[in-house]
Design a protein around this motif. Structure first.
Motif, mmCIF file in Angstrom:
data_model
loop_
_atom_site.group_PDB
_atom_site.id
_atom_site.type_symbol
_atom_site.label_atom_id
_atom_site.label_comp_id
_atom_site.label_asym_id
_atom_site.label_seq_id
_atom_site.Cartn_x
_atom_site.Cartn_y
_atom_site.Cartn_z
ATOM 1 N N UNK A 51 126.346 57.805 93.780
ATOM 2 C CA UNK A 51 127.361 58.165 92.788
ATOM 3 C C UNK A 51 128.498 57.145 92.747
ATOM 4 N N UNK A 52 128.795 56.532 93.887
ATOM 5 C CA UNK A 52 129.876 55.556 93.983
ATOM 6 C C UNK A 52 129.398 54.128 93.695
ATOM 7 N N UNK A 53 128.141 54.006 93.263
ATOM 8 C CA UNK A 53 127.552 52.692 92.969
ATOM 9 C C UNK A 53 127.620 51.755 94.168
ATOM 10 N N UNK A 54 127.371 52.270 95.342
ATOM 11 C CA UNK A 54 127.376 51.428 96.532
ATOM 12 C C UNK A 54 126.005 50.788 96.681
ATOM 13 N N UNK A 55 125.370 50.913 97.812
ATOM 14 C CA UNK A 55 124.116 50.203 98.050
ATOM 15 C C UNK A 55 122.866 51.042 97.790
ATOM 16 N N UNK A 56 123.009 52.159 97.100
ATOM 17 C CA UNK A 56 121.870 53.028 96.828
ATOM 18 C C UNK A 56 121.813 53.434 95.357
ATOM 19 N N UNK A 72 114.615 56.785 95.150
ATOM 20 C CA UNK A 72 115.742 56.219 95.887
ATOM 21 C C UNK A 72 115.436 54.767 96.230
ATOM 22 N N UNK A 73 116.357 53.887 95.890
ATOM 23 C CA UNK A 73 116.253 52.471 96.220
ATOM 24 C C UNK A 73 117.506 52.040 96.961
ATOM 25 N N UNK A 74 117.316 51.235 97.989
ATOM 26 C CA UNK A 74 118.424 50.659 98.738
ATOM 27 C C UNK A 74 118.585 49.212 98.299
ATOM 28 N N UNK A 75 119.826 48.802 98.055
ATOM 29 C CA UNK A 75 120.102 47.451 97.580
ATOM 30 C C UNK A 75 120.818 46.669 98.669
ATOM 31 N N UNK A 76 120.311 45.468 98.907
ATOM 32 C CA UNK A 76 120.919 44.567 99.876
ATOM 33 C C UNK A 76 120.879 43.168 99.295
ATOM 34 N N UNK A 77 122.025 42.699 98.868
ATOM 35 C CA UNK A 77 122.134 41.373 98.256
ATOM 36 C C UNK A 77 121.255 41.317 97.013
ATOM 37 N N UNK A 78 120.307 40.399 96.975
ATOM 38 C CA UNK A 78 119.460 40.250 95.781
ATOM 39 C C UNK A 78 118.120 40.969 95.920
ATOM 40 N N UNK A 79 118.019 41.858 96.902
ATOM 41 C CA UNK A 79 116.767 42.574 97.135
ATOM 42 C C UNK A 79 116.996 44.085 97.104
ATOM 43 N N UNK A 103 113.923 53.491 85.080
ATOM 44 C CA UNK A 103 115.375 53.723 85.060
ATOM 45 C C UNK A 103 116.040 53.108 86.290
ATOM 46 N N UNK A 104 115.441 53.302 87.454
ATOM 47 C CA UNK A 104 116.003 52.747 88.686
ATOM 48 C C UNK A 104 115.981 51.219 88.653
ATOM 49 N N UNK A 105 114.894 50.647 88.143
ATOM 50 C CA UNK A 105 114.802 49.195 88.066
ATOM 51 C C UNK A 105 115.847 48.622 87.119
ATOM 52 N N UNK A 106 116.133 49.281 86.033
ATOM 53 C CA UNK A 106 117.168 48.804 85.111
ATOM 54 C C UNK A 106 118.526 48.759 85.813
ATOM 55 N N UNK A 107 118.805 49.766 86.626
ATOM 56 C CA UNK A 107 120.074 49.794 87.348
ATOM 57 C C UNK A 107 120.161 48.685 88.390
ATOM 58 N N UNK A 108 119.093 48.449 89.132
ATOM 59 C CA UNK A 108 119.156 47.406 90.165
ATOM 60 C C UNK A 108 119.168 46.010 89.545
ATOM 61 N N UNK A 109 118.504 45.835 88.423
ATOM 62 C CA UNK A 109 118.537 44.522 87.766
ATOM 63 C C UNK A 109 119.952 44.179 87.306
ATOM 64 N N UNK A 110 120.731 45.180 86.914
ATOM 65 C CA UNK A 110 122.123 44.950 86.513
ATOM 66 C C UNK A 110 122.966 44.466 87.688
ATOM 67 N N UNK A 111 122.473 44.669 88.896
ATOM 68 C CA UNK A 111 123.169 44.217 90.108
ATOM 69 C C UNK A 111 122.558 42.912 90.623
ATOM 70 N N UNK A 112 121.840 42.224 89.755
ATOM 71 C CA UNK A 112 121.234 40.922 90.060
ATOM 72 C C UNK A 112 120.191 40.966 91.176
ATOM 73 N N UNK A 113 119.495 42.086 91.294
ATOM 74 C CA UNK A 113 118.397 42.181 92.246
ATOM 75 C C UNK A 113 117.223 41.359 91.708
ATOM 76 N N UNK A 114 116.664 40.536 92.561
ATOM 77 C CA UNK A 114 115.579 39.643 92.159
ATOM 78 C C UNK A 114 114.195 40.184 92.491
#
Length: 154
Positions: A51-56, A72-79, A103-114
């Protein structure tokens, strides 16, 4: 997802695990896994981080106000790592998983996940097929799991 959805997340996870892994793991193993990995405290923390747009990224799919699946996806840098994608068994093969993943992939791509990585049990043929159809490729094997990866940027 909100804090009010925690009990339903646990229920979906339990139903999905019992259906998916019935020929792989014992009921006792599944119950222990759910109790350990799906504690209310842990899930509340993960939903709050999302909800806070942190790493998840933690999203749910609902039908008539009932939770029918979640991702659920965990984001760490570009991964990103796809940690969980579970549906109630009666909602498999209906496009719900594809929508959640998209939907989840669209959100992580906006955070420059490669790229996104996931681990899936090598005997979980339904999930393996699903991930391959959605652009993931087997990269390696780790114990009983296939390591699959999907690249978003070259």
């Amino acid at each position: 997802m909100s804090d009010d959805d925690v009990d339903n997340v646990i229920e979906v996870a339990r139903d999905s695990w019992k259906w998916t892994y019935k020929d792989i793991y014992s009921d006792e193993f599944i119950e222990n896994w759910i109790s350990e990995k799906y504690s209310k405290e842990k899930l509340l923390n993960e939903i709050t981080k999302s909800q806070l747009n942190l790493d998840l990224v933690f999203l749910g799919s609902f039908h008539e106000s009932k939770l029918i699946g979640f991702i659920e996806l965990k984001i760490s840098s570009s991964k990103a790592e796809l940690l969980r994608l579970y549906l109630r068994p009666e909602y498999t093969h209906r496009g719900v998983g594809r929508i959640l993943l998209s939907e989840a992939e669209e959100l992580v791509k906006k955070r420059d996940v490669e790229e996104c990585i996931l681990y899936v049990h090598k005997k979980n043929y339904i999930a393996t097929s699903f991930y391959k159809k959605n652009g993931f490729q087997v990269k390696d094997i780790y114990g009983d799991d296939l390591i699959m990866i999907k690249r978003y940027k070259v």
